[in-house]
Design a protein around this motif. Structure first.
Motif, PDB file in Angstrom:
ATOM      1  N   GLU A  85      16.261  -3.542   5.674  1.00 38.35           N
ATOM      2  CA  GLU A  85      17.547  -4.150   5.336  1.00 38.35           C
ATOM      3  C   GLU A  85      18.429  -4.275   6.560  1.00 38.35           C
ATOM      4  O   GLU A  85      19.100  -5.296   6.768  1.00 38.35           O
ATOM      5  CB  GLU A  85      18.246  -3.333   4.246  1.00 38.35           C
ATOM      6  N   ILE A  86      18.435  -3.234   7.395  1.00 38.19           N
ATOM      7  CA  ILE A  86      19.218  -3.292   8.631  1.00 38.19           C
ATOM      8  C   ILE A  86      18.739  -4.447   9.500  1.00 38.19           C
ATOM      9  O   ILE A  86      19.537  -5.241  10.013  1.00 38.19           O
ATOM     10  CB  ILE A  86      19.113  -1.957   9.402  1.00 38.19           C
ATOM     11  N   ASP A  87      17.427  -4.547   9.664  1.00 43.87           N
ATOM     12  CA  ASP A  87      16.864  -5.605  10.506  1.00 43.87           C
ATOM     13  C   ASP A  87      17.197  -6.988   9.958  1.00 43.87           C
ATOM     14  O   ASP A  87      17.481  -7.929  10.724  1.00 43.87           O
ATOM     15  CB  ASP A  87      15.347  -5.442  10.623  1.00 43.87           C
ATOM     16  N   ALA A  88      17.151  -7.124   8.614  1.00 46.45           N
ATOM     17  CA  ALA A  88      17.435  -8.422   8.001  1.00 46.45           C
ATOM     18  C   ALA A  88      18.878  -8.839   8.260  1.00 46.45           C
ATOM     19  O   ALA A  88      19.156  -9.995   8.613  1.00 46.45           O
ATOM     20  CB  ALA A  88      17.156  -8.360   6.501  1.00 46.45           C
ATOM     21  N   VAL A  89      19.813  -7.912   8.096  1.00 42.80           N
ATOM     22  CA  VAL A  89      21.222  -8.240   8.338  1.00 42.80           C
ATOM     23  C   VAL A  89      21.448  -8.556   9.809  1.00 42.80           C
ATOM     24  O   VAL A  89      22.130  -9.529  10.150  1.00 42.80           O
ATOM     25  CB  VAL A  89      22.134  -7.084   7.884  1.00 42.80           C
ATOM     26  N   CYS A  90      20.871  -7.751  10.698  1.00 42.30           N
ATOM     27  CA  CYS A  90      21.028  -7.996  12.137  1.00 42.30           C
ATOM     28  C   CYS A  90      20.473  -9.358  12.534  1.00 42.30           C
ATOM     29  O   CYS A  90      21.054 -10.061  13.371  1.00 42.30           O
ATOM     30  CB  CYS A  90      20.331  -6.893  12.933  1.00 42.30           C
ATOM     31  N   GLU A  91      19.361  -9.750  11.926  1.00 44.37           N
ATOM     32  CA  GLU A  91      18.757 -11.042  12.242  1.00 44.37           C
ATOM     33  C   GLU A  91      19.662 -12.188  11.830  1.00 44.37           C
ATOM     34  O   GLU A  91      19.836 -13.167  12.569  1.00 44.37           O
ATOM     35  CB  GLU A  91      17.403 -11.162  11.550  1.00 44.37           C
ATOM     36  N   VAL A  92      20.294 -12.049  10.647  1.00 39.86           N
ATOM     37  CA  VAL A  92      21.180 -13.107  10.179  1.00 39.86           C
ATOM     38  C   VAL A  92      22.458 -13.150  11.015  1.00 39.86           C
ATOM     39  O   VAL A  92      22.967 -14.220  11.342  1.00 39.86           O
ATOM     40  CB  VAL A  92      21.510 -12.903   8.685  1.00 39.86           C
ATOM     41  N   LEU A  93      22.982 -11.980  11.395  1.00 40.40           N
ATOM     42  CA  LEU A  93      24.160 -11.950  12.261  1.00 40.40           C
ATOM     43  C   LEU A  93      23.861 -12.629  13.588  1.00 40.40           C
ATOM     44  O   LEU A  93      24.678 -13.397  14.112  1.00 40.40           O
ATOM     45  CB  LEU A  93      24.594 -10.505  12.499  1.00 40.40           C
ATOM     46  N   ALA A  94      22.687 -12.337  14.142  1.00 41.00           N
ATOM     47  CA  ALA A  94      22.301 -12.929  15.422  1.00 41.00           C
ATOM     48  C   ALA A  94      22.147 -14.444  15.300  1.00 41.00           C
ATOM     49  O   ALA A  94      22.588 -15.204  16.168  1.00 41.00           O
ATOM     50  CB  ALA A  94      21.011 -12.299  15.923  1.00 41.00           C
ATOM     51  N   ALA A  95      21.528 -14.889  14.204  1.00 41.75           N
ATOM     52  CA  ALA A  95      21.336 -16.327  14.003  1.00 41.75           C
ATOM     53  C   ALA A  95      22.673 -17.050  13.869  1.00 41.75           C
ATOM     54  O   ALA A  95      22.879 -18.118  14.452  1.00 41.75           O
ATOM     55  CB  ALA A  95      20.466 -16.567  12.777  1.00 41.75           C
ATOM     56  N   ALA A  96      23.613 -16.452  13.114  1.00 38.44           N
ATOM     57  CA  ALA A  96      24.929 -17.070  12.939  1.00 38.44           C
ATOM     58  C   ALA A  96      25.724 -17.077  14.237  1.00 38.44           C
ATOM     59  O   ALA A  96      26.592 -17.930  14.440  1.00 38.44           O
ATOM     60  CB  ALA A  96      25.703 -16.326  11.858  1.00 38.44           C
ATOM     61  N   SER A  97      25.401 -16.136  15.127  1.00 33.95           N
ATOM     62  CA  SER A  97      26.082 -16.061  16.418  1.00 33.95           C
ATOM     63  C   SER A  97      25.431 -16.944  17.467  1.00 33.95           C
ATOM     64  O   SER A  97      25.876 -16.978  18.618  1.00 33.95           O
ATOM     65  CB  SER A  97      26.087 -14.610  16.921  1.00 33.95           C
ATOM     66  N   GLY A  98      24.350 -17.636  17.076  1.00 40.61           N
ATOM     67  CA  GLY A  98      23.641 -18.472  18.025  1.00 40.61           C
ATOM     68  C   GLY A  98      22.661 -17.723  18.889  1.00 40.61           C
ATOM     69  O   GLY A  98      22.193 -18.229  19.903  1.00 40.61           O
ATOM     70  N   GLU A  99      22.307 -16.496  18.459  1.00 48.22           N
ATOM     71  CA  GLU A  99      21.392 -15.673  19.232  1.00 48.22           C
ATOM     72  C   GLU A  99      20.004 -15.599  18.617  1.00 48.22           C
ATOM     73  O   GLU A  99      19.103 -15.004  19.180  1.00 48.22           O
ATOM     74  CB  GLU A  99      21.946 -14.248  19.341  1.00 48.22           C
ATOM     75  N   GLY A 100      19.841 -16.191  17.424  1.00 47.46           N
ATOM     76  CA  GLY A 100      18.552 -16.103  16.746  1.00 47.46           C
ATOM     77  C   GLY A 100      17.606 -17.189  17.211  1.00 47.46           C
ATOM     78  O   GLY A 100      17.889 -17.961  18.135  1.00 47.46           O
TER      79      GLY A 100
END
Length: 242
Positions: A113-128
């Motif tokens: 769950e932590i990894d999933a949220v971090c991945e979405v945060l990164a994607a929304a920040s343009g880092e994914g």
């Protein structure tokens, strides 16, 4: 996690930090992004610092830092104050407290769950990596219309906790005076736990549902949700329940 230090920390989270966070989320949902993030910054910074020094809690500190970074980008204006970004910010903040609850109750967080949220945060920040809706990622899209907020659930099956948390976070991210419409037109199954999470907010937000079909509709009625949530026909204005 039963020593005196951790017990004191859990008590402060419940009695002190979480009420502050609720205030911050309410401001954020009301459109006061700067004010909401300023309120959120104080308890989150403390949680990050305290968990960073507590053995076994390091994952909570690292995760809180990730959420803080996303909030700072919203605050600085480097990320647009879109409905999706505000919803994601609220979801990230709520996820911090979910991680703390897992540490308290289970002794360890759900790293998936932590990894999933971090991945979405990164994607929304343009880092994914730019892939759409990775496994365990975002399961809804938020759109604002005059007089209501539309929450389009984009995953065909809603059962996992990180999915439920996203929906709850999106609702909490709305001003309480704004009617919320949960659109399930593309949803095949919607678990009873998910209905329970949504219905728990019905006393504070006006929540309607549309697009119910198949197993999702059966679970809705089997869980007696029709007593708490209005059912709207497709494209109905908010308030036109049937």
């Amino acid at each position: 996690m039963s020593d005196a230090l951790s017990e004191e920390f859990f008590a402060e989270v419940s009695d002190k930090y979480y009420p502050q966070v609720l205030e911050g989320l309410e401001r954020l949902g009301a459109g006061d992004v700067a004010g909401g993030i300023e309120v959120l910054a104080r308890p989150l910074h403390t949680i990050k610092g305290v968990t960073g020094f507590m053995p076994g809690f390091e994952s909570a500190s690292t995760f809180t830092h990730k959420v803080e970074s996303f909030l700072k980008k919203l605050q600085s204006g480097s990320l647009p104050h879109s409905a999706d970004n505000i919803s994601l910010a609220a979801h990230g903040v709520n996820s911090i407290f979910a991680v703390i609850e897992q540490l308290r109750d289970l002794g360890a967080p759900d790293q998936d769950e932590i990894d999933a949220v971090c991945e979405v945060l990164a994607a929304a920040s343009g880092e994914g990596n730019g892939t759409a809706c990775p496994a365990g990622g975002r399961c809804l899209r938020v759109e604002q219309e005059p007089g209501r907020a539309l929450l389009y659930v984009t995953a065909p099956r809603i059962h996992r906790k990180h999915q439920r948390d996203q929906i709850v976070g999106a609702i909490i991210g709305q001003p309480q005076e704004t009617p919320v419409v949960l659109d399930l037109a593309g949803v095949k199954t919607f678990g009873s736990s998910a209905w329970e999470d949504v219905s728990a907010l019905a006393g504070h937000w006006s929540i309607s549902v549309r697009g119910l079909a198949g197993a999702a509709r059966e679970t809705f009625h089997a869980s007696d949700m029709d007593a708490l949530l209005a059912v709207l026909p497709p494209d109905a204005p908010a308030g036109e329940a049937r």
